[in-house]
Every structure is written in structure tokens, then in C-alpha cells.
Design a protein around this motif. Structure first.
Motif, short mmCIF file in Angstrom:
data_model
loop_
_atom_site.label_atom_id
_atom_site.label_comp_id
_atom_site.label_asym_id
_atom_site.label_seq_id
_atom_site.Cartn_x
_atom_site.Cartn_y
_atom_site.Cartn_z
N THR B 88 58.39 46.00 36.95
CA THR B 88 57.75 46.27 38.23
C THR B 88 56.90 45.09 38.69
O THR B 88 56.19 45.19 39.69
CB THR B 88 56.84 47.50 38.13
OG1 THR B 88 55.84 47.23 37.15
CG2 THR B 88 57.59 48.75 37.76
N VAL B 89 56.97 43.99 37.95
CA VAL B 89 56.20 42.79 38.33
C VAL B 89 57.17 41.62 38.39
O VAL B 89 57.96 41.41 37.46
CB VAL B 89 55.10 42.50 37.28
CG1 VAL B 89 54.28 41.29 37.71
CG2 VAL B 89 54.19 43.71 37.09
N GLU B 97 46.47 39.99 38.72
CA GLU B 97 46.42 40.17 40.18
C GLU B 97 47.26 41.37 40.60
O GLU B 97 46.86 42.13 41.48
CB GLU B 97 46.95 38.91 40.88
CG GLU B 97 45.97 37.76 40.87
CD GLU B 97 46.50 36.54 41.61
OE1 GLU B 97 47.55 36.63 42.27
OE2 GLU B 97 45.83 35.50 41.51
N GLU B 98 48.43 41.52 39.97
CA GLU B 98 49.30 42.65 40.33
C GLU B 98 48.64 43.98 39.96
O GLU B 98 48.69 44.95 40.72
CB GLU B 98 50.66 42.53 39.63
CG GLU B 98 51.51 41.41 40.12
CD GLU B 98 52.02 41.60 41.55
OE1 GLU B 98 52.36 42.74 41.91
OE2 GLU B 98 52.04 40.62 42.29
N GLU B 100 45.42 44.52 39.63
CA GLU B 100 44.26 44.75 40.50
C GLU B 100 44.71 45.29 41.86
O GLU B 100 44.10 46.21 42.42
CB GLU B 100 43.50 43.44 40.67
CG GLU B 100 42.10 43.63 41.20
CD GLU B 100 41.38 42.31 41.43
OE1 GLU B 100 41.43 41.44 40.54
OE2 GLU B 100 40.80 42.15 42.51
N LEU B 101 45.81 44.72 42.37
CA LEU B 101 46.34 45.22 43.65
C LEU B 101 46.71 46.69 43.52
O LEU B 101 46.34 47.52 44.36
CB LEU B 101 47.58 44.42 44.07
CG LEU B 101 48.34 45.02 45.26
CD1 LEU B 101 47.55 44.88 46.55
CD2 LEU B 101 49.71 44.38 45.43
N GLN B 102 47.41 47.01 42.44
CA GLN B 102 47.84 48.39 42.23
C GLN B 102 46.64 49.34 42.22
O GLN B 102 46.65 50.38 42.87
CB GLN B 102 48.61 48.47 40.89
CG GLN B 102 49.23 49.82 40.60
CD GLN B 102 50.56 50.02 41.30
OE1 GLN B 102 51.01 49.18 42.07
NE2 GLN B 102 51.19 51.15 41.05
N ARG B 104 43.71 48.84 43.58
CA ARG B 104 43.08 48.89 44.90
C ARG B 104 43.85 49.80 45.85
O ARG B 104 43.28 50.43 46.73
CB ARG B 104 42.94 47.49 45.46
CG ARG B 104 42.02 46.63 44.60
CD ARG B 104 41.13 45.75 45.40
NE ARG B 104 40.27 46.51 46.28
CZ ARG B 104 39.70 46.04 47.37
NH1 ARG B 104 39.90 44.82 47.73
NH2 ARG B 104 38.91 46.79 48.11
N LEU B 105 45.17 49.87 45.67
CA LEU B 105 45.97 50.74 46.54
C LEU B 105 45.68 52.22 46.28
O LEU B 105 46.02 53.07 47.09
CB LEU B 105 47.47 50.45 46.38
CG LEU B 105 47.92 49.06 46.84
CD1 LEU B 105 49.41 48.88 46.65
CD2 LEU B 105 47.55 48.81 48.30
N TYR B 106 45.04 52.50 45.16
CA TYR B 106 44.61 53.89 44.88
C TYR B 106 43.15 54.09 45.29
O TYR B 106 42.52 55.06 44.87
CB TYR B 106 44.81 54.23 43.41
CG TYR B 106 46.26 54.49 43.08
CD1 TYR B 106 46.82 55.75 43.27
CD2 TYR B 106 47.09 53.48 42.63
CE1 TYR B 106 48.15 55.99 43.01
CE2 TYR B 106 48.42 53.69 42.36
CZ TYR B 106 48.95 54.96 42.55
OH TYR B 106 50.28 55.19 42.30
N ARG B 110 36.90 46.53 44.53
CA ARG B 110 37.33 45.38 43.73
C ARG B 110 36.73 45.44 42.32
O ARG B 110 37.42 45.20 41.34
CB ARG B 110 36.93 44.09 44.43
CG ARG B 110 37.94 43.00 44.25
CD ARG B 110 37.55 41.76 45.00
NE ARG B 110 37.64 41.92 46.44
CZ ARG B 110 37.22 41.04 47.33
NH1 ARG B 110 36.67 39.92 46.93
NH2 ARG B 110 37.35 41.26 48.61
N ARG B 114 38.77 45.89 38.78
CA ARG B 114 38.73 44.93 37.66
C ARG B 114 38.38 45.65 36.35
O ARG B 114 39.00 45.40 35.31
CB ARG B 114 37.70 43.84 37.95
CG ARG B 114 38.27 42.81 38.87
CD ARG B 114 37.36 41.62 39.04
NE ARG B 114 37.86 40.83 40.16
CZ ARG B 114 37.11 40.23 41.06
NH1 ARG B 114 35.81 40.31 40.99
NH2 ARG B 114 37.66 39.55 42.04
N MET B 149 50.67 49.81 35.00
CA MET B 149 50.75 50.02 36.45
C MET B 149 50.73 51.51 36.79
O MET B 149 50.12 51.92 37.77
CB MET B 149 52.06 49.42 37.00
CG MET B 149 52.10 47.94 37.02
SD MET B 149 51.10 47.29 38.36
CE MET B 149 51.31 45.55 38.02
#
Lengths: 241, 252
Positions: B88-89, B97-98, B100-102, B104-106, B110, B114, B149
Motif C-alpha cells: 500500500t506504499v 510520511e505515508e 503520517e498522512l494516513q 491525518r486522514l482519520y 500533526r 506523529r 496503515m
């Protein structure tokens, strides 16, 4: 908000591959440096005629080919992973498009800076309005590019997109004004939205902000934005997209 | 956690129509590890993609994590974790980074993201991989990153689609330990597909076997084997209920 989170993430990744940003702008820059001096002495027009055209060429090459970027995400399951999060489908599209717009603005600033060194002179208001119109065009173009990349077979999108960019750029009158074109080419050119955007940009760079060229250019840009985002959102909402 | 009644999914391409799932009825209770097995084209992946809101059912009803699959897909997505087949990456992407993005989408800030990334990586024996590109990780590490993830937002229900395909025995055993720990310590319900029947036998509390778009048998691994005889294996059960005919994958 989600689109901004995604855009920031994509920009971080783009920042790590700065050379790719330069390379996708290299063709308009080469036209500017190697063709610009000839154009400026040709009597057809000067830098304020050529640079707006090259900015539209840049938009076609940068935002128009944005769809390339989604292949990797699709192939490696990233898109599927994101589609199972609470992020809205429209945000998934707009996050990418916002990144593309920022990249385009950086490339356009570079092109303008070189243009100024070579002899371009344009009012600040005209430059800012021109960039705003480019942003409008880029949003529509990048959205459309992602939509086409997602529905077209993987092996077909790269040759089709890179081939389509050339006639679209030539028909826009980016390199030579369409006032020089024979009637059939002029008619064909009027069928593409990019010609109107090029003419509006030229008007902005000449300090004219209210004529028909500006109105048509804005209308074409906005229409392209609405159609591009609508189609892009529709495809991102599709099953299996 | 999952309740499906008469769930169907039909794909139409041109004149060709494929009924990938034909009236699926199943129930998964909280805290179970359920193995969803079946031959290629039996409807496993299509069912999983419906349960994770990636596909809309053609008919039937289902609730997942307490929410209606069709009417409230966003609520379902907030509460489930999904680890699809494959990775998935992207190989060049930085793992931290991937993740952290995941997070943040929930909806995590920031700082929260982390912290949660660090905590999840620690739990999955992945500390130190944050700054590395996915391509620099071993197969087992990459699969655990995929698992991370799916776990960042503390889902109560986790879908795993062939989670150990391509892994060496050590990495498989390690992943099984993590899955068991999730259930035992955090009460996470796990719904997984696999072609490794030894994996299903070792890991799952209950097995559902699907064929031709319907559940053809279900039970605990021990009960299913006992029905066939004292020396029967799960492979024997699988072949007994699905036959020996080779299958082509026909579903999406």
C-alpha cells in the motif's frame, strides 16, 4: 482541509524530486531561450506575445500530463488504501490538483524570471491576473488529466497524452499568433479553449484588462475548470477508480 | 461486527454479466478472527471490497462495525482498517510520511499523528524505518507497514486480504503473532482471506468457505475437520466442499 493535508503531503514528496519539476518545465524554457530571440526580431511580436503562449504550453505540459503521477499510486495500492479512509473522493482529487497548481506556479515564476532577463516587460497587475487565469486553467486541466488516466488503459495514457499536448499547444497559437493562420486552421484553433486563454494572457501582459479577449479567455478558463473538476470528481467517485 | 444478508454483486461488461457474489449471508461477532476462504473467482475479494465500501452491493443488506454499508459508508470507513492484497506504499515513498498522512486522514492533528505512528511502529517491531523509502525494506517489513496503515486509527474491525502472500515462514509467523496480539490485547475483530490453509487453521477461530458467490460451509477449524474424519486436514475440507476443478478468476 483534507485536500490541503494531501496537497502538503504530495508537495513534500515533490520537494525531494526537485529535478522533475525543472524537467517538466524544460521545453517551454528552451523555446524561450532558443526560439525567443528569433521571435523577438521576427516582427511578429515581442516577448509579451511569446511568454504568455509559453506559459500556456507550460500548463499543458505540467498540469496536462499530471495524470502520469497517478499510475504509481494505482499500481502500488496507494489509491485503494486512501479510498478506504474517511477522506472524501473530491478531496482525494483536489489534493493532487493543488500540488500541481503550486508546482506550476513555481515553474511559471522561473519562466517569467528568465523572460524578464531576456527582455519581457509587463505590468505587475497583468502578470498577477495572467497567473490567476493559468491557475484556473491548470485546475481544470489537471483534473481532466487524472480522470483520463484513471479510465484509460495504463499503456495507452502516456503516448496519447503526450501526443495530444502537441496539437493543442500549436492550435492555441502559443508560439505564433493565430492571426497569421489560414482560415481552416483559424477555425480549428477556435474550437480549443487554450487559444482564448493565450489571447487573454497576451492582453493582460499588454496591460489591457477589460476587452473581449479577456472576457473570452476567462470564460474558456472557467468553463474548462468546471468541466474538468466535474469529470475528475465523477471518475474518483466511480467504483474501481 | 459484520452482518450480511442476501448480499449480491453483479458486474456487467458489454454483453457479459458476471454474478461474483450471489446471496451472501454471514455474521461475524466482535473479537473473532474469521478466515474467509475460497478458490479463485469464488467471490472473496469482491465480498471484501464490498465490506470495505470500495464496491456497492447490487442487492442485499449489510452492516459493518454497526453502520449500514450503503447508507453510511463514511461511518464504516472511520471504524474499519483494511490491508489489501499487495503493498500500500509506493517504493519511492518515505514510510513515515505515508503513515503520517494516513493518520491525518482519520482526523488526527500533526502531533497526534506523529505520536500514533511512532507507537504503531513500535508495536509492530518497525521502529527506525520512518525515514526510509518502502523499497529499502524487506518483504516482511513492508507487509507490517501495510498492517500499520490499517491500524493507525485503532479500528475495532480489521480486514486483511491475503496478508502473508509472498512472505518467508519467519515473517508469516511474526505477522500471525501480531494479529493474535491485536485480538487478545485490544479485542480487534479480524476478517481475513488467505490461500494458505495452514495459516487459516493456525490463526482463525472460525472459517467461512465461499464458492460460486455463496458461503458453502462454516465452523471452527476443528469442527470442519472432524466432520470429515479424524485425520482430515483443512485442505481436505476445502477440496471436499469446493471440488478439485481448476478455477479461473472471473470476478473483479
Amino acid at each position: 482541509m483534507t485536500a490541503l493535508i494531501l496537497a502538503r503531503h504530495y508537495l513534500r514528496a515533490t520537494y525531494r524530486s526537485k529535478l522533475s519539476v525543472l524537467f517538466s518545465a524544460i521545453q517551454p524554457i528552451m523555446f524561450l531561450v532558443l526560439f525567443g530571440p528569433l521571435f523577438a526580431r521576427s516582427g511578429v511580436g515581442s516577448w509579451d506575445v511569446l511568454v504568455p503562449g509559453l506559459l500556456v504550453q507550460l500548463t499543458l505540459m505540467s498540469a496536462g500530463l499530471a495524470g502520469f503521477g497517478i499510475f504509481i499510486d494505482q499500481r502500488f495500492g496507494v489509491l485503494e488504501r486512501l479510498r478506504v479512509t474517511p477522506a472524501g473522493r473530491t478531496a482525494l482529487l483536489l489534493g493532487r490538483v493543488l500540488r500541481d497548481v503550486v508546482v506550476l506556479l513555481v515553474q511559471a515564476a522561473l519562466l517569467l524570471a528568465i523572460g524578464f532577463v531576456l527582455g519581457l516587460r509587463a505590468p505587475l497587475a497583468g502578470l498577477l491576473l495572467g497567473l490567476a487565469l493559468l491557475v484556473v486553467l491548470a485546475i481544470g486541466l489537471a483534473s481532466l488529466s487524472y480522470a483520463i488516466a484513471l479510465v484509460m488503459p495504463d499503456e495507452l495514457f502516456p503516448p496519447v497524452a503526450s501526443t495530444a499536448v502537441v496539437p493543442l499547444m500549436l492550435l492555441s497559437g502559443a508560439l505564433l499568433p493565430m492571426s497569421l493562420a489560414p482560415p481552416w486552421l483559424d477555425v480549428l484553433s477556435r474550437l480549443t479553449p487554450f487559444r482564448y486563454v493565450v489571447e487573454a494572457l497576451r492582453a493582460f501582459f499588454a496591460g489591457s484588462y477589460g476587452g473581449a479577449a479577456v472576457a473570452w479567455g476567462m470564460l474558456a478558463g472557467l468553463a474548462f475548470l468546471v468541466i474538468g473538476v466535474a469529470l475528475g470528481t465523477r471518475v474518483f467517485h466511480r467504483e474501481n477508480a | 461486527m459484520i452482518h450480511a444478508t442476501a448480499l449480491t454483486k453483479t458486474f456487467t461488461t458489454g454483453k457479459r454479466t458476471v454474478e461474483a457474489v450471489r446471496g451472501l449471508d454471514l455474521h461475524v461477532a466482535a473479537g473473532e478472527i474469521v478466515g474467509f476462504l475460497g478458490p479463485n473467482g469464488a467471490g472473496k475479494s469482491t465480498s471484501l471490497r464490498m465490506f470495505t465500501t470500495l464496491l456497492k452491493p447490487t442487492s442485499g443488506t449489510a452492516t459493518v462495525a454497526g453502520y449500514d454499508l450503503v447508507a453510511e459508508p463514511a461511518e464504516v470507513r472511520r471504524r474499519i482498517g483494511y490491508v489489501p492484497q499487495g503493498n500500500t506504499v509506493a517504493p519511492i515513498a518515505q514510510v513515515g510520511e505515508e503513515l503520517e498522512l494516513q493518520a491525518r486522514l482519520y482526523g488526527m492533528s500533526r502531533a497526534e499523528a506523529r505520536d500514533r505512528v511512532a507507537e504503531t511502529l513500535r508495536a509492530l517491531d518497525l521502529t527506525g524505518v520512518e525515514a526510509r523509502p518502502a523499497a529499502a525494506l524487506s518483504g516482511g517489513q513492508r507487509r507490517r507497514v501495510d498492517l500499520a496503515m490499517g491500524l493507525l486509527h485503532n479500528p475495532r474491525l480489521l480486514f486483511l486480504d491475503e496478508p502473508t502472500t509472498g512472505l518467508d515462514p519467519q515473517s508469516r509467523a511474526n505477522l500471525w503473532d501480531h494479529v493474535r496480539r491485536l485480538r487478545d490485547r485490544e479485542g480487534v475483530t479480524v476478517f481475513l482471506t488467505t490461500h494458505y490453509l495452514d495459516e487459516a487453521d493456525a490463526l482463525c477461530d472460525r472459517i467461512l468457505i465461499i464458492d460460486h458467490g455463496r458461503v458453502v460451509t462454516e465452523g471452527t477449524p476443528a469442527d470442519l475437520k472432524a466432520e470429515l474424519g479424524p485425520s482430515a486436514t483443512l485442505d481436505d475440507v476445502f477440496l471436499h466442499v469446493t471440488g478439485r476443478e481448476l478455477r479461473e478468476s472471473t470476478a473483479a
